[in-house]
Design an enzyme around this catalytic site. Structure first.
Site, mmCIF file in Angstrom:
data_model
loop_
_atom_site.group_PDB
_atom_site.id
_atom_site.type_symbol
_atom_site.label_atom_id
_atom_site.label_comp_id
_atom_site.label_asym_id
_atom_site.label_seq_id
_atom_site.Cartn_x
_atom_site.Cartn_y
_atom_site.Cartn_z
ATOM 1 N N GLY A 24 0.782 -1.225 0.000
ATOM 2 C CA GLY A 24 0.000 0.000 0.000
ATOM 3 C C GLY A 24 0.814 1.277 0.000
ATOM 4 N N HIS A 25 2.140 1.152 -0.033
ATOM 5 C CA HIS A 25 2.980 2.358 0.108
ATOM 6 C C HIS A 25 4.064 2.375 -0.964
ATOM 7 C CE1 HIS A 25 5.453 5.438 2.140
ATOM 8 N NE2 HIS A 25 4.331 5.765 2.732
ATOM 9 N N PHE A 26 3.888 2.807 -2.027
ATOM 10 C CA PHE A 26 2.695 3.220 -2.732
ATOM 11 C C PHE A 26 2.449 2.215 -3.838
ATOM 12 C CE2 PHE A 26 4.662 7.140 -1.077
ATOM 13 C CZ PHE A 26 3.598 7.674 -0.377
#
Length: 122
Positions: A24-26
């Site tokens: 999720g990052h990124f």
């Protein structure tokens, strides 16, 4: 790892794409979260603070008290090796003030002043 007790520690972290935070990052552009970069400095500093202590480590905690002057100079990405350098600036009783730096190769990636305390589990 390199250690000069009560003065300095150098730790290494190989950054792998398999680490779950990269999902999720990124998405599509994996960058290590800044908070985890700071945490890596804090944990290395905690190890330095506990080395050579005769306390029962199963009953000891290192409390993270503060972060000052944090700066991020370059992204840390999968495939990088973090060299985490933490030096003691001052120690009063159980409170430690340390300067942390993270390098990728010879390039400074992040730095911060960290404050922590060694205490006992309640």
């Amino acid at each position: 790892m390199e250690v000069d007790p009560d003065k300095r520690i150098v730790a290494l972290k190989n950054v792998s794409i398999n680490e779950p935070f990269f999902n999720g990052h990124f998405p599509g552009v994996p960058v290590m979260p800044g908070v985890l970069t700071i945490e890596s400095m804090a944990q290395a500093g905690g190890i330095l603070g506990l080395l050579g202590k005769s306390a029962d480590l199963t009953k000891t905690l290192v409390y993270f008290l503060g972060i000052d002057e944090a700066k991020f100079r370059r992204p840390i990405v999968p495939g990088d090796q973090m060299r985490i350098v933490v030096e003691v600036l001052r120690r009063k009783a159980l409170v430690w003030k340390m300067k942390g730096e993270v390098y990728v190769g010879s390039e400074l990636a992040a730095e911060a002043i960290l404050l922590s305390s060694i205490g006992q589990k309640p």
